[in-house]
Design an enzyme around this catalytic site. Structure first.
Site, PDB file in Angstrom:
ATOM      1  N   TRP A 174     -62.308 -19.681   7.861  1.00  0.00           N
ATOM      2  CA  TRP A 174     -60.935 -20.092   8.138  1.00  0.00           C
ATOM      3  C   TRP A 174     -60.046 -19.701   6.955  1.00  0.00           C
ATOM      4  O   TRP A 174     -60.371 -19.920   5.807  1.00  0.00           O
ATOM      5  CB  TRP A 174     -60.881 -21.605   8.361  1.00  0.00           C
ATOM      6  CG  TRP A 174     -59.496 -22.127   8.577  1.00  0.00           C
ATOM      7  CD1 TRP A 174     -58.709 -21.929   9.667  1.00  0.00           C
ATOM      8  CD2 TRP A 174     -58.735 -22.930   7.666  1.00  0.00           C
ATOM      9  NE1 TRP A 174     -57.493 -22.549   9.501  1.00  0.00           N
ATOM     10  CE2 TRP A 174     -57.484 -23.184   8.281  1.00  0.00           C
ATOM     11  CE3 TRP A 174     -58.986 -23.461   6.402  1.00  0.00           C
ATOM     12  CZ2 TRP A 174     -56.489 -23.933   7.673  1.00  0.00           C
ATOM     13  CZ3 TRP A 174     -58.001 -24.219   5.792  1.00  0.00           C
ATOM     14  CH2 TRP A 174     -56.777 -24.447   6.428  1.00  0.00           C
ATOM     15  N   ASP A 341     -44.470 -26.001  18.221  1.00  0.00           N
ATOM     16  CA  ASP A 341     -45.907 -26.105  17.978  1.00  0.00           C
ATOM     17  C   ASP A 341     -46.401 -27.524  18.277  1.00  0.00           C
ATOM     18  O   ASP A 341     -45.706 -28.343  18.880  1.00  0.00           O
ATOM     19  CB  ASP A 341     -46.232 -25.666  16.545  1.00  0.00           C
ATOM     20  CG  ASP A 341     -47.587 -24.995  16.424  1.00  0.00           C
ATOM     21  OD1 ASP A 341     -48.595 -25.709  16.483  1.00  0.00           O
ATOM     22  OD2 ASP A 341     -47.641 -23.761  16.276  1.00  0.00           O
ATOM     23  N   ARG A 418     -62.623 -31.871  13.829  1.00  0.00           N
ATOM     24  CA  ARG A 418     -61.168 -32.066  13.847  1.00  0.00           C
ATOM     25  C   ARG A 418     -60.783 -33.200  14.812  1.00  0.00           C
ATOM     26  O   ARG A 418     -59.754 -33.155  15.463  1.00  0.00           O
ATOM     27  CB  ARG A 418     -60.440 -30.778  14.247  1.00  0.00           C
ATOM     28  CG  ARG A 418     -60.445 -29.712  13.175  1.00  0.00           C
ATOM     29  CD  ARG A 418     -59.776 -28.448  13.685  1.00  0.00           C
ATOM     30  NE  ARG A 418     -58.477 -28.692  14.271  1.00  0.00           N
ATOM     31  CZ  ARG A 418     -57.306 -28.477  13.670  1.00  0.00           C
ATOM     32  NH1 ARG A 418     -57.287 -28.000  12.433  1.00  0.00           N
ATOM     33  NH2 ARG A 418     -56.174 -28.716  14.300  1.00  0.00           N
ATOM     34  N   LYS A 451     -48.573 -20.413  23.000  1.00  0.00           N
ATOM     35  CA  LYS A 451     -49.497 -20.230  21.872  1.00  0.00           C
ATOM     36  C   LYS A 451     -50.755 -21.029  22.203  1.00  0.00           C
ATOM     37  O   LYS A 451     -50.776 -22.252  22.119  1.00  0.00           O
ATOM     38  CB  LYS A 451     -48.877 -20.718  20.563  1.00  0.00           C
ATOM     39  CG  LYS A 451     -49.809 -20.570  19.364  1.00  0.00           C
ATOM     40  CD  LYS A 451     -49.177 -21.081  18.089  1.00  0.00           C
ATOM     41  CE  LYS A 451     -50.144 -20.987  16.916  1.00  0.00           C
ATOM     42  NZ  LYS A 451     -49.555 -21.521  15.666  1.00  0.00           N
ATOM     43  N   TRP A 452     -51.812 -20.330  22.610  1.00  0.00           N
ATOM     44  CA  TRP A 452     -53.030 -20.949  23.154  1.00  0.00           C
ATOM     45  C   TRP A 452     -54.054 -21.074  22.020  1.00  0.00           C
ATOM     46  O   TRP A 452     -54.627 -20.103  21.574  1.00  0.00           O
ATOM     47  CB  TRP A 452     -53.573 -20.073  24.267  1.00  0.00           C
ATOM     48  CG  TRP A 452     -54.685 -20.644  25.077  1.00  0.00           C
ATOM     49  CD1 TRP A 452     -55.943 -20.948  24.657  1.00  0.00           C
ATOM     50  CD2 TRP A 452     -54.642 -20.966  26.473  1.00  0.00           C
ATOM     51  NE1 TRP A 452     -56.690 -21.428  25.687  1.00  0.00           N
ATOM     52  CE2 TRP A 452     -55.916 -21.453  26.831  1.00  0.00           C
ATOM     53  CE3 TRP A 452     -53.655 -20.877  27.458  1.00  0.00           C
ATOM     54  CZ2 TRP A 452     -56.230 -21.850  28.130  1.00  0.00           C
ATOM     55  CZ3 TRP A 452     -53.966 -21.275  28.743  1.00  0.00           C
ATOM     56  CH2 TRP A 452     -55.235 -21.755  29.070  1.00  0.00           C
ATOM     57  N   ASP A 453     -54.294 -22.299  21.577  1.00  0.00           N
ATOM     58  CA  ASP A 453     -55.138 -22.539  20.411  1.00  0.00           C
ATOM     59  C   ASP A 453     -56.522 -23.012  20.828  1.00  0.00           C
ATOM     60  O   ASP A 453     -56.752 -23.442  21.971  1.00  0.00           O
ATOM     61  CB  ASP A 453     -54.469 -23.582  19.514  1.00  0.00           C
ATOM     62  CG  ASP A 453     -54.715 -23.335  18.029  1.00  0.00           C
ATOM     63  OD1 ASP A 453     -55.708 -22.651  17.695  1.00  0.00           O
ATOM     64  OD2 ASP A 453     -53.930 -23.827  17.198  1.00  0.00           O
ATOM     65  N   ASN A 455     -59.293 -25.086  18.318  1.00  0.00           N
ATOM     66  CA  ASN A 455     -59.447 -25.463  16.911  1.00  0.00           C
ATOM     67  C   ASN A 455     -60.813 -25.996  16.515  1.00  0.00           C
ATOM     68  O   ASN A 455     -60.943 -26.565  15.440  1.00  0.00           O
ATOM     69  CB  ASN A 455     -58.386 -26.500  16.545  1.00  0.00           C
ATOM     70  CG  ASN A 455     -57.064 -25.851  16.183  1.00  0.00           C
ATOM     71  OD1 ASN A 455     -57.020 -24.897  15.421  1.00  0.00           O
ATOM     72  ND2 ASN A 455     -55.976 -26.350  16.766  1.00  0.00           N
ATOM     73  N   ASP A 517     -54.588 -18.612   9.957  1.00  0.00           N
ATOM     74  CA  ASP A 517     -53.711 -19.733   9.622  1.00  0.00           C
ATOM     75  C   ASP A 517     -53.161 -19.597   8.208  1.00  0.00           C
ATOM     76  O   ASP A 517     -52.323 -20.398   7.792  1.00  0.00           O
ATOM     77  CB  ASP A 517     -54.472 -21.055   9.747  1.00  0.00           C
ATOM     78  CG  ASP A 517     -54.543 -21.553  11.179  1.00  0.00           C
ATOM     79  OD1 ASP A 517     -53.824 -21.003  12.034  1.00  0.00           O
ATOM     80  OD2 ASP A 517     -55.318 -22.488  11.442  1.00  0.00           O
TER      81      ASP A 517
END
EC number: 3.2.1.22
Length: 718
Positions: A174, A341, A418, A451-453, A455, A517
């Site tokens: 990351w 976001d 997370r 914006k397709w995340d 995580n 990121d």
């Protein structure tokens, strides 16, 4: 080769490249050639005989070259392309027999079968005429009467060049994606595996095999990439007899893949280029192929809009008046799209609640998103929204209602990352729920960008105790296709904590990648340079972040941050614009205007790496499709070790043509040198040299400080 054995051959020719194969005695074909065009009158049968290995001591009694789909059943002791078995232990090795070659223009299909094991095999190849990129895949079908457990199925194996001596792969983490690793060709096996459930930060499913003399613009280079967004395995191998191969395919978890009678299984496509034009030759082919054949932009003739993303400005602190004020500032500076976001749905004041409840938070947005969207549109900007559909928080209405929708192994500890769990997207009810929620958001609100995340990684990708990791990827692709059909004007960015899902597979369903990121420009440049080996520049978001950086703490001046984003991809802003000084705002506005003047070239040309003898200088240049002009960006990312700079050599120019070079109008000129040097690039008519001189001899830049950027514009003279 036994006396009298028949030889059957086939070939593909396109884009200056030939793929040639030969079957001896009805067996699966061997790869004769993948590279520059062979003469049409080439005797491929003679070439096959010439390439057969001699008999060895303590070896097989009949020389058999490993096929393009290597089989243990044919005496091959290396990695076979298929590892499978039936419940009684049978079917663990194959001896496929060739049925036929089928050629159609630029495609070749090889059909074979093994009636003893009860399998048929189809190997598909397509050679692109414009770019010479090879697309290859394998399909097996269970023609037997019992299920077949498949542990490994590879796409057709490719052979590197005979003089290749090193491999290039990419690792990372990351905020530090696409870290280049160089290793010698192994005596044995070089293995990369990914079990994260997505493409991953830690490794990229691509590899280069380079000859001893390979550089940026000359020498043999083979590049290979697996177009898949889940678990994968990639292997380069040299056996004791000197046979080399590269295999790639899906990494199936134990028991994950069971092929019932009458069903088939295909690999994702492998994309490959073999060139004598070095690493830039690979990049040129892959970039053009991805742009022409994979990327499906809803508005391909429109310029990609400059983004403002709210994340590093407000994080979860969503106040509509504050967001409107940021939109006002962004529009004044020249932004063309406002992306809201994370933080817009219920419970989302932090990252431990709310995922899965894809409705607008009535507390933060009592009148919905419309007032913010209307304000954004009144400023001349479009509106985008962040989502993370594949994830769920335990603290969410969705999870409380459907805990069984999360991937898990019953009886095991529930592992969160997370503070998130992963939904079983392949479960029909889950896929329907996600589509209905996203469809409602896009239908009610004027949103043209998601914006397709994603995580977190998949640690227990199971349903009813069985692994279903690969099914998640297929379900994701299907969900994205369904959304695209329902809302054809919506663009989608693939983000997975930054660059955790970047590959040709997801590129068929998304139009933009979030490379990392890490918005620290110093770190972002080397990641971008490596990623451009496979992808065109316009798919990578490059944002102007805050100083100090929120991920590294590094302080960088606005000129370097803003103009790097202006020439480094799809430009965006991701910082609190209200904190900028007047001078910083003016610099940022000028950089956005500069980007808009040049983005037609940057987003349609081929980007090539520039050769620099100084370790502290590195650069790239984007050349227009017709070769009429280019824009080069040279970054000094460290203190120069020499007393003065070494020449910079350009790439991709016509050797016989002449070019005029200048420091790009409107770009800042680094001015930190203690002793002034007036570069010819800054004088009057600029510098006029031939393409040969610019690529072989080059030119020098003034001394600068670390984290400075030179932008050079060139045009071909009539």
């Amino acid at each position: 080769m036994a006396s009298g054995e028949s030889i059957r051959t086939a070939r593909l020719d396109a884009g200056g490249t030939t793929l040639a194969v030969a079957s001896i005695g009805g067996r699966l074909p061997m790869l004769l050639h993948f590279g520059p065009t062979l003469p049409l009158e080439e005797d491929l049968a003679a070439l096959a005989e010439a390439l057969l290995p001699p008999l060895t001591h303590a070896g097989m009694d009949k020389p058999v070259a490993p096929s393009i789909f290597p089989e243990a059943g044919m005496g091959f002791s290396g990695q076979p392309a298929l590892k499978a078995h039936r419940s009684d232990g049978s079917g663990f090795e194959t001896q496929f027999h060739l049925n036929r070659f089928e050629t159609d223009g630029g495609s070749l299909r090889i059909e074979a079968c093994d009636p003893v094991v009860g399998l048929s095999l189809s190997l598909a190849f397509a050679l692109d005429d414009e770019t010479s990129v090879l697309t290859a895949s394998s399909t097996i079908a269970n023609t037997g009467e019992t299920p077949l457990s498949v542990d490994w199925l590879a796409a057709p194996a490719l052979r590197p060049g005979p003089m290749d001596d090193r491999l290039v792969t990419w690792t990372g983490r990351w905020c530090a994606e696409f870290q280049r690793r160089i290793s010698p060709w192994p005596h044995g096996k070089h293995l990369l595996e990914n079990r994260t459930g997505r493409t991953s930060h830690e490794a990229f499913p691509g590899i280069l095999s380079l000859a001893k003399d390979c550089g940026l613009d000359r020498g043999h280079a083979l590049g290979l990439h697996l177009g898949w967004s889940g678990n994968w395995r990639l292997m380069a191998e040299e056996t004791a007899d000197g046979h080399r191969q590269i295999q790639a395919g899906i990494l199936y978890l134990p028991g994950e893949c069971v092929l019932r009678p009458g069903t088939s299984l295909s690999t994702p496509p492998v994309y490959a280029v073999s060139t004598g034009k070095g690493e830039n030759g690979l990049a040129s082919a892959f970039q053009r192929f991805a742009r022409q054949n994979l990327l499906r932009h809803p508005s391909p003739d429109q310029a990609r809009p400059v983004h403002f993303n709210s994340w590093e400005a407000v994080y979860f602190r969503h106040d509509i008046n504050e967001l409107k004020a940021l939109a006002d500032r962004a529009a004044t500076l020249g932004a063309e799209r406002f992306v809201l976001d994370d933080g817009w749905f219920p419970g989302r004041d932090h990252d431990s609640a709310g995922l899965g409840d894809w409705i607008v938070d009535p507390r933060k947005y009592p009148d919905g998103l419309s007032p913010l969207i209307d304000h954004v549109k009144s400023l001349g900007m479009s509106f985008g929204l962040w989502v993370e559909p594949e994830m769920v928080n335990a603290d969410s209405d969705l999870y409380r209602s459907h805990p069984d929708w999360a991937l898990r192994v019953e009886g095991h500890e529930r592992l969160e990352a997370r503070q998130q769990l992963v939904l079983d997207v392949a479960l029909p009810d889950v896929g329907e729920y996600l589509f209905s929620r996203l469809d409602a958001l896009l239908s009610v609100n004027d949103i043209n960008y998601l914006k397709w995340d994603m995580n977190r990684v998949l640690t227990a990708p199971a349903r009813d105790g069985h692994a279903v990791a690969a099914a998640q990827v297929e379900a994701l692709y299907a969900l994205l296709d369904r959304l695209r059909e329902a809302h054809p004007g919506v663009e989608i960015e693939s983000c997975a904590s930054g660059g955790g899902r970047i590959d040709f597979g997801i590129l068929r369903h998304a139009q933009r990648f979030w490379l990392s990121d890490n918005n620290d420009t110093h770190d972002r440049w080397p990641m971008l340079r490596e990623a451009l080996t496979f992808f065109p520049m316009e798919v990578f978001g490059f944002h102007v972040g805050p100083s100090p950086s929120h991920t590294t703490g590094r302080r960088l001046d606005m000129r370097f941050r803003a103009y790097s984003a202006a020439v480094g991809g799809h430009m965006g802003l991701e910082l609190d614009l209200r904190e900028l000084s007047d001078a910083e705002s003016a610099t940022l506005a000028a950089a956005i205007a500069f980007h808009k003047r040049w983005r037609a070239l940057l987003h349609a040309g081929v980007t090539r790496r520039i050769a620099a003898a100084d370790e502290g200088l590195c650069g790239q240049m984007t050349v227009a499709a017709d070769g009429s002009r280019f824009l080069a960006a040279v970054v000094q990312d460290a203190t120069i070790a020499r007393k003065t700079t070494a020449p910079i050599r350009l790439s991709g120019l016509d050797r016989s043509g002449f070019y005029r070079l200048r420091l790009a109008e409107g770009a800042p000129v680094p001015d930190h040198s203690r002793r002034p040097y007036e570069t010819p690039l800054a004088k009057g008519e600029g510098l006029v040299l031939s393409g040969a001189a610019l690529m072989d001899a080059g030119f020098r830049l003034p001394l600068g400080w670390p984290d400075e950027l030179w932008i050079i514009a060139g045009e071909r003279l009539p």
